[in-house]
Design a protein around this motif. Sequence first.
Motif, mmCIF file in Angstrom:
data_model
loop_
_atom_site.group_PDB
_atom_site.id
_atom_site.type_symbol
_atom_site.label_atom_id
_atom_site.label_comp_id
_atom_site.label_asym_id
_atom_site.label_seq_id
_atom_site.Cartn_x
_atom_site.Cartn_y
_atom_site.Cartn_z
ATOM 1 N N HIS A 166 40.553 47.934 46.950
ATOM 2 C CA HIS A 166 39.954 47.202 46.081
ATOM 3 C C HIS A 166 38.554 46.882 45.443
ATOM 4 O O HIS A 166 38.431 47.086 44.347
ATOM 5 C CB HIS A 166 40.350 45.256 46.767
ATOM 6 N N PHE A 206 49.875 42.688 44.707
ATOM 7 C CA PHE A 206 48.969 42.079 45.227
ATOM 8 C C PHE A 206 48.930 41.081 46.254
ATOM 9 O O PHE A 206 49.909 40.181 46.696
ATOM 10 C CB PHE A 206 48.859 41.167 44.261
ATOM 11 N N TRP A 246 40.940 36.143 48.979
ATOM 12 C CA TRP A 246 41.352 35.521 47.604
ATOM 13 C C TRP A 246 40.059 35.890 47.198
ATOM 14 O O TRP A 246 40.062 36.133 45.930
ATOM 15 C CB TRP A 246 41.170 34.146 48.400
ATOM 16 N N GLU A 251 39.371 38.987 46.231
ATOM 17 C CA GLU A 251 38.948 40.257 45.521
ATOM 18 C C GLU A 251 40.237 39.476 44.650
ATOM 19 O O GLU A 251 40.279 39.645 43.577
ATOM 20 C CB GLU A 251 40.659 41.349 46.246
ATOM 21 N N ALA A 252 41.357 38.553 44.621
ATOM 22 C CA ALA A 252 41.511 37.691 43.100
ATOM 23 C C ALA A 252 40.650 37.287 42.938
ATOM 24 O O ALA A 252 41.298 37.284 41.666
ATOM 25 C CB ALA A 252 43.316 36.503 44.343
ATOM 26 N N ARG A 253 40.223 36.561 43.078
ATOM 27 C CA ARG A 253 39.446 35.766 42.089
ATOM 28 C C ARG A 253 38.296 37.271 40.811
ATOM 29 O O ARG A 253 38.574 36.961 40.073
ATOM 30 C CB ARG A 253 37.894 34.826 42.715
ATOM 31 N N TYR A 279 39.505 39.810 39.734
ATOM 32 C CA TYR A 279 40.963 40.863 38.847
ATOM 33 C C TYR A 279 40.728 40.031 38.202
ATOM 34 O O TYR A 279 40.825 39.629 37.515
ATOM 35 C CB TYR A 279 41.530 40.353 40.117
ATOM 36 N N LEU A 280 40.855 38.003 38.730
ATOM 37 C CA LEU A 280 41.239 37.315 37.161
ATOM 38 C C LEU A 280 40.269 36.929 37.116
ATOM 39 O O LEU A 280 40.091 36.822 35.382
ATOM 40 C CB LEU A 280 41.442 35.640 37.878
ATOM 41 N N ARG A 318 46.535 39.453 36.221
ATOM 42 C CA ARG A 318 46.947 38.926 36.833
ATOM 43 C C ARG A 318 47.605 39.537 37.757
ATOM 44 O O ARG A 318 47.590 40.611 37.477
ATOM 45 C CB ARG A 318 48.318 39.153 35.822
ATOM 46 N N LEU A 319 47.891 38.593 38.899
ATOM 47 C CA LEU A 319 48.171 39.381 39.949
ATOM 48 C C LEU A 319 49.809 39.319 40.211
ATOM 49 O O LEU A 319 50.638 38.565 39.283
ATOM 50 C CB LEU A 319 48.061 38.557 41.298
ATOM 51 N N VAL A 352 46.222 32.916 49.857
ATOM 52 C CA VAL A 352 45.894 33.050 48.399
ATOM 53 C C VAL A 352 47.220 32.327 47.606
ATOM 54 O O VAL A 352 46.507 31.924 46.145
ATOM 55 C CB VAL A 352 45.913 34.866 48.150
ATOM 56 N N LEU A 409 46.089 30.266 44.354
ATOM 57 C CA LEU A 409 46.320 30.941 42.581
ATOM 58 C C LEU A 409 46.589 29.840 41.689
ATOM 59 O O LEU A 409 47.652 28.941 41.645
ATOM 60 C CB LEU A 409 47.139 31.862 42.493
#
Length: 246
Positions: free
Chosen positions: A125, A146, A150, A152-154, A156-157, A162-163, A180, A184
Motif C-alpha cells: 500500500h 481492500f 484505516w 491507508e484507506a483514508r 486512497y479516499l 473507491r475501495l 475499517v 468508511l
Amino acid sequence: MFDDDRAQVIARARNAGVERIVVLGVHAANWQRVWQLACDEPSVHAALGLHPVFLEEHQDAHVQQLRDWLERLRGEPKLCAVGEIGLDYYIDNPDIERQQRLLEAQLALAADFSLPVLLHVRRAHAPMIATLKRYKLERSGVIHAFSGSWEEAREYLRLGFRLGLGGAGTWPQAQRMHRVLRQLPLEAIVLETDAPDIPPAGHAGERNSPELLPEICRRLADLKGIDAHALAAASYRNSCELFGWR
C-alpha cells in the motif's frame, strides 16, 4: 472455472439483482476472450490489463499491445477500465522493480485514454499510494479487495479512489476490516466478488460467483450496521459514477 455453466451463472446473477459484471483481463493471452464475453453478454463489461501475479508471462511488447487494444476500443461502452494491474509483494521473490515499471506504464495508459484503473495491492500500500500521488489520475479507480488499515484507506479516499469490498470482509476473523468498514463513508464503497476467488463466509472451499454479491452485501451491511438496500444503492451509484454508466 465458469466454462461449463457461464450462461447459467450470469442468468442467476441477473435474477439476484446483479445488473452489471466487470470481467478483468490479467495477461495479453486472455484479452480477446474477455472482450468477446463482454460483446456477447449484455451484463458483462471488460477491463484489460497486465496483472503483477502473472509477471513472468508479460513481455515488454505487451504494453504496446495494450495501448493498441485501448486505441482500437476507444469509446466502446463495454470497455470500462484498465485492469487488473498493481503491485503484489506477497508472492514469493517479487520482482519489485519490474512490477513498478509495469504499473507505471499502465497508469500512463489509463491517463492517456481517460480510463479508471482496477488496482491489485498486496503488502504494497505505501508504494502504491506514493505512485498514485505522482500520477493523479483524472478518473481514479478501485482498490480491489481492500484489506488495509484505516490510515491507508483514508489516503486512497483523498486521492479519489473507491475501495472494493467483497467476501474477505465477511469472515469473523477479519476484525481489522470490520473496524475499517464501520468508518468508511458510503461514497467510498464498491461491492465486488473477485469470482471465482475469495468466497464469503459460509462458502469456504467453494467457487465464488457473481450471484453471491447480494449475500456479500447483506453480510457487510450487517457488520457496518446499516440497511443492505442502502449499501447496495451506494455501491451501484458509486460504480455508475466511476465507470460512466447510466
